[in-house]
Design a protein around this motif. Structure first.
Motif, PDB file in Angstrom:
ATOM      1  N   TRP A 150       3.341  13.398  10.752  1.00 38.46           N
ATOM      2  CA  TRP A 150       3.868  12.435   9.772  1.00 38.46           C
ATOM      3  C   TRP A 150       4.346  13.166   8.524  1.00 38.46           C
ATOM      4  O   TRP A 150       3.651  14.028   7.986  1.00 38.46           O
ATOM      5  CB  TRP A 150       2.766  11.441   9.398  1.00 38.46           C
ATOM      6  N   THR A 151       5.520  12.806   8.047  1.00 43.17           N
ATOM      7  CA  THR A 151       6.076  13.426   6.842  1.00 43.17           C
ATOM      8  C   THR A 151       5.535  12.819   5.562  1.00 43.17           C
ATOM      9  O   THR A 151       5.744  13.375   4.472  1.00 43.17           O
ATOM     10  CB  THR A 151       7.597  13.280   6.820  1.00 43.17           C
ATOM     11  N   GLY A 152       4.868  11.666   5.662  1.00 41.89           N
ATOM     12  CA  GLY A 152       4.379  10.998   4.461  1.00 41.89           C
ATOM     13  C   GLY A 152       5.449  10.222   3.724  1.00 41.89           C
ATOM     14  O   GLY A 152       5.225   9.758   2.606  1.00 41.89           O
ATOM     15  N   THR A 153       6.625  10.066   4.340  1.00 40.15           N
ATOM     16  CA  THR A 153       7.741   9.414   3.660  1.00 40.15           C
ATOM     17  C   THR A 153       8.136   8.084   4.283  1.00 40.15           C
ATOM     18  O   THR A 153       9.154   7.497   3.912  1.00 40.15           O
ATOM     19  CB  THR A 153       8.974  10.341   3.655  1.00 40.15           C
ATOM     20  N   SER A 154       7.356   7.580   5.227  1.00 39.85           N
ATOM     21  CA  SER A 154       7.662   6.289   5.846  1.00 39.85           C
ATOM     22  C   SER A 154       6.381   5.507   6.071  1.00 39.85           C
ATOM     23  O   SER A 154       5.284   6.078   6.114  1.00 39.85           O
ATOM     24  CB  SER A 154       8.390   6.474   7.180  1.00 39.85           C
ATOM     25  N   GLU A 155       6.533   4.192   6.238  1.00 42.38           N
ATOM     26  CA  GLU A 155       5.373   3.328   6.458  1.00 42.38           C
ATOM     27  C   GLU A 155       4.753   3.555   7.826  1.00 42.38           C
ATOM     28  O   GLU A 155       3.564   3.311   8.013  1.00 42.38           O
ATOM     29  CB  GLU A 155       5.790   1.856   6.320  1.00 42.38           C
ATOM     30  N   VAL A 159       1.114  12.137  -0.196  1.00 40.83           N
ATOM     31  CA  VAL A 159       0.852  10.835   0.425  1.00 40.83           C
ATOM     32  C   VAL A 159       0.001  11.025   1.678  1.00 40.83           C
ATOM     33  O   VAL A 159      -0.989  10.314   1.893  1.00 40.83           O
ATOM     34  CB  VAL A 159       2.166  10.111   0.769  1.00 40.83           C
ATOM     35  N   ARG A 160       0.383  11.991   2.506  1.00 44.33           N
ATOM     36  CA  ARG A 160      -0.374  12.246   3.733  1.00 44.33           C
ATOM     37  C   ARG A 160      -1.816  12.628   3.419  1.00 44.33           C
ATOM     38  O   ARG A 160      -2.768  12.129   4.043  1.00 44.33           O
ATOM     39  CB  ARG A 160       0.296  13.353   4.547  1.00 44.33           C
ATOM     40  N   ALA A 161      -2.000  13.489   2.435  1.00 42.33           N
ATOM     41  CA  ALA A 161      -3.350  13.911   2.064  1.00 42.33           C
ATOM     42  C   ALA A 161      -4.179  12.736   1.572  1.00 42.33           C
ATOM     43  O   ALA A 161      -5.377  12.632   1.876  1.00 42.33           O
ATOM     44  CB  ALA A 161      -3.281  14.994   0.994  1.00 42.33           C
ATOM     45  N   SER A 174       0.827  -1.202   0.000  1.00 46.63           N
ATOM     46  CA  SER A 174       0.000   0.000   0.000  1.00 46.63           C
ATOM     47  C   SER A 174       0.864   1.255   0.000  1.00 46.63           C
ATOM     48  O   SER A 174       0.630   2.196  -0.774  1.00 46.63           O
ATOM     49  CB  SER A 174      -0.925   0.001   1.220  1.00 46.63           C
ATOM     50  N   PHE A 175       1.876   1.288   0.877  1.00 47.23           N
ATOM     51  CA  PHE A 175       2.716   2.477   0.946  1.00 47.23           C
ATOM     52  C   PHE A 175       3.479   2.704  -0.357  1.00 47.23           C
ATOM     53  O   PHE A 175       3.587   3.842  -0.828  1.00 47.23           O
ATOM     54  CB  PHE A 175       3.701   2.365   2.109  1.00 47.23           C
ATOM     55  N   ARG A 176       3.972   1.635  -0.965  1.00 48.40           N
ATOM     56  CA  ARG A 176       4.673   1.775  -2.241  1.00 48.40           C
ATOM     57  C   ARG A 176       3.747   2.382  -3.293  1.00 48.40           C
ATOM     58  O   ARG A 176       4.122   3.297  -4.030  1.00 48.40           O
ATOM     59  CB  ARG A 176       5.199   0.424  -2.733  1.00 48.40           C
ATOM     60  N   GLN A 177       2.515   1.882  -3.381  1.00 49.10           N
ATOM     61  CA  GLN A 177       1.576   2.392  -4.374  1.00 49.10           C
ATOM     62  C   GLN A 177       1.257   3.861  -4.129  1.00 49.10           C
ATOM     63  O   GLN A 177       1.239   4.676  -5.064  1.00 49.10           O
ATOM     64  CB  GLN A 177       0.287   1.554  -4.348  1.00 49.10           C
ATOM     65  N   LEU A 178       1.025   4.221  -2.870  1.00 46.70           N
ATOM     66  CA  LEU A 178       0.707   5.610  -2.538  1.00 46.70           C
ATOM     67  C   LEU A 178       1.882   6.538  -2.864  1.00 46.70           C
ATOM     68  O   LEU A 178       1.694   7.626  -3.412  1.00 46.70           O
ATOM     69  CB  LEU A 178       0.359   5.716  -1.058  1.00 46.70           C
ATOM     70  N   ARG A 179       3.080   6.092  -2.536  1.00 47.77           N
ATOM     71  CA  ARG A 179       4.273   6.908  -2.796  1.00 47.77           C
ATOM     72  C   ARG A 179       4.494   7.090  -4.292  1.00 47.77           C
ATOM     73  O   ARG A 179       4.814   8.192  -4.756  1.00 47.77           O
ATOM     74  CB  ARG A 179       5.491   6.236  -2.158  1.00 47.77           C
ATOM     75  N   GLU A 180       4.317   6.001  -5.066  1.00 51.59           N
ATOM     76  CA  GLU A 180       4.515   6.108  -6.512  1.00 51.59           C
ATOM     77  C   GLU A 180       3.451   6.992  -7.150  1.00 51.59           C
ATOM     78  O   GLU A 180       3.742   7.793  -8.041  1.00 51.59           O
ATOM     79  CB  GLU A 180       4.521   4.709  -7.131  1.00 51.59           C
ATOM     80  N   THR A 206       8.622 -22.161  -1.960  1.00 50.67           N
ATOM     81  CA  THR A 206       8.957 -20.813  -2.408  1.00 50.67           C
ATOM     82  C   THR A 206       8.035 -19.837  -1.693  1.00 50.67           C
ATOM     83  O   THR A 206       6.814 -20.027  -1.672  1.00 50.67           O
ATOM     84  CB  THR A 206       8.785 -20.673  -3.930  1.00 50.67           C
ATOM     85  N   VAL A 207       8.622 -18.808  -1.098  1.00 48.36           N
ATOM     86  CA  VAL A 207       7.868 -17.827  -0.329  1.00 48.36           C
ATOM     87  C   VAL A 207       7.992 -16.475  -1.023  1.00 48.36           C
ATOM     88  O   VAL A 207       9.108 -16.000  -1.262  1.00 48.36           O
ATOM     89  CB  VAL A 207       8.395 -17.727   1.121  1.00 48.36           C
ATOM     90  N   VAL A 208       6.859 -15.855  -1.344  1.00 50.76           N
ATOM     91  CA  VAL A 208       6.862 -14.570  -2.048  1.00 50.76           C
ATOM     92  C   VAL A 208       6.598 -13.444  -1.056  1.00 50.76           C
ATOM     93  O   VAL A 208       5.501 -13.331  -0.509  1.00 50.76           O
ATOM     94  CB  VAL A 208       5.810 -14.551  -3.175  1.00 50.76           C
ATOM     95  N   CYS A 209       7.619 -12.620  -0.823  1.00 45.52           N
ATOM     96  CA  CYS A 209       7.514 -11.493   0.106  1.00 45.52           C
ATOM     97  C   CYS A 209       7.868 -10.191  -0.603  1.00 45.52           C
ATOM     98  O   CYS A 209       8.439  -9.282   0.003  1.00 45.52           O
ATOM     99  CB  CYS A 209       8.446 -11.711   1.294  1.00 45.52           C
ATOM    100  N   VAL A 210       7.541 -10.096  -1.872  1.00 43.22           N
ATOM    101  CA  VAL A 210       7.883  -8.939  -2.691  1.00 43.22           C
ATOM    102  C   VAL A 210       6.662  -8.032  -2.788  1.00 43.22           C
ATOM    103  O   VAL A 210       5.555  -8.503  -3.063  1.00 43.22           O
ATOM    104  CB  VAL A 210       8.333  -9.371  -4.104  1.00 43.22           C
ATOM    105  N   ASP A 211       6.862  -6.715  -2.576  1.00 41.21           N
ATOM    106  CA  ASP A 211       5.724  -5.801  -2.502  1.00 41.21           C
ATOM    107  C   ASP A 211       5.395  -5.136  -3.834  1.00 41.21           C
ATOM    108  O   ASP A 211       4.845  -4.039  -3.868  1.00 41.21           O
ATOM    109  CB  ASP A 211       5.945  -4.742  -1.422  1.00 41.21           C
ATOM    110  N   VAL A 212       5.739  -5.792  -4.949  1.00 46.98           N
ATOM    111  CA  VAL A 212       5.354  -5.306  -6.276  1.00 46.98           C
ATOM    112  C   VAL A 212       4.571  -6.390  -6.996  1.00 46.98           C
ATOM    113  O   VAL A 212       4.760  -7.577  -6.733  1.00 46.98           O
ATOM    114  CB  VAL A 212       6.592  -4.901  -7.117  1.00 46.98           C
ATOM    115  N   PRO A 213       3.668  -6.017  -7.914  1.00 44.81           N
ATOM    116  CA  PRO A 213       2.905  -7.031  -8.653  1.00 44.81           C
ATOM    117  C   PRO A 213       3.763  -7.709  -9.710  1.00 44.81           C
ATOM    118  O   PRO A 213       4.828  -7.234 -10.086  1.00 44.81           O
ATOM    119  CB  PRO A 213       1.777  -6.210  -9.294  1.00 44.81           C
TER     120      PRO A 213
END
Length: 342
Positions: free
Chosen positions: A128-133, A62-64, A47-53, A259-266
């Protein structure tokens, strides 16, 4: 009054809170509810990656956006990723019929998703600066009769405890799956992340013959090599199925049993399937996973693999994760490095 929170669903009626588009955040609690004075949110990585991108890295945007989501939905439920995170706070009030074993004054971490937790923010997230999870804030949240929460441990600082609880379902499920095999080979895609590091530690403790951490960059490989959580590490973009499978087979001497998938991208579904041996298991922990892509991809590859959704809950999962953090210096080191980076 519903133990699963049906009475808090405003729109649409008849669905569970996670599927709702809006929840009732009234601070007046029912007999089996608990009100938490919120101190900090932990947004999940996808979620944070998507919001930041989406915001182009602009923290104010991001904060808004996070404020807009919470005010519109009465919960932190990213409409793009479908995910949220969790929170820490202090128990303010406990209903007389609450089965959670909490009392006013307890400092707790919620172990249920923010996507189903009624949440109201009262400080506009100004700290919050909006730059961290991790999101310092004030407000309140409501837990239901079937919610889960853990009292914060005294021996870990809040930032670390929050980060661990956010991904505590990963090591418990990896432990359960690895023990079903006789000394399996285990590959963790995204092994340098929070859930990935715990998954590697759990696999080794549970009897894996060989563990592999797959990461996308040299810096992450150096980070993972430095904490020695994996027997071997490899560089590969998990979105490239052929490269991922080749990296796994080269490092492990063949495909992984688990195999364990822990990657936060689609886009990592097909690589995980292709890297897994017939009769093996793929565990998807990333909320960026497309489950239709995983199912149809396995069918198209004629892959005889079991695919599991890491749903974030296994009995005893919080205790398992905390034990690994306390016992494994490499896990603590990696978590602290991740927290320092933010």
């Amino acid at each position: 009054m519903s133990a699963v929170g049906l009475h808090r669903v405003m729109e649409p009626k008849g669905v569970l809170p996670q599927a709702a588009t809006r929840l009732d955040t009234d601070p007046a609690i029912g007999p089996d509810e608990v009100r938490i004075a919120v101190e900090r949110l932990n947004l999940d990585a996808a979620s944070f990656r998507q919001l930041r991108e989406e915001a182009g890295g602009d923290g104010d945007k991001v904060r808004a956006k996070v404020l807009e989501i919470i005010r519109t939905r009465g919960k932190m439920h990213n409409p793009v990723t479908g995910s949220g995170g969790m929170l820490i706070g202090t128990v303010a009030e406990v209903g007389p019929e609450s089965p959670l074993g909490l009392k006013p004054g307890d400092r707790v971490a919620t172990l249920v998703s923010l996507t189903l937790t009624p949440l109201e923010i009262t400080d506009d997230l100004m700290a919050w600066t909006g730059t961290s999870e991790q999101v310092p804030c004030t407000g309140h949240a409501i837990l239901f009769g079937r919610s889960i929460a853990a009292v914060l441990p005294d021996d870990l600082d809040d930032d670390l405890a929050l980060a661990v609880f956010d991904v505590c379902g990963a090591p418990a499920l990896v432990e359960r799956v690895v023990k079903r095999y006789d000394r399996p080979r285990v590959a963790v895609l995204g092994g340098a992340g929070k859930s990935g590091s715990l998954a590697l530690a759990a696999a080794r403790r549970s009897g894996a013959a060989r563990t592999l951490g797959v990461v996308p960059t040299t810096s992450e490989k150096l980070l993972l090599d430095g904490v020695t959580l994996a027997d071997v590490t490899s560089l590969a973009d998990a979105r490239d199925p052929v490269a991922t499978a080749a990296a796994v087979e080269a490092a492990l001497g063949g495909p992984a049993d688990v195999t364990v998938v822990c990657v936060d991208v689609p886009g990592c579904e097909h690589g995980a399937i292709l890297a897994t041996a017939p009769g093996g298991t793929v565990i998807f922990f990333s909320m960026a996973t497309s489950f239709p892509a995983a199912a149809l991809g396995a069918e198209g590859l004629a892959a005889d693999v079991t695919m599991l959704i890491g749903n974030g809950y296994v009995p005893g999962h919080a205790a398992t994760a905390l034990d690994l953090v306390r016992a494994e210096p490499g896990v603590r080191s990696l978590f602290r490095a991740r927290l320092a980076a933010h």
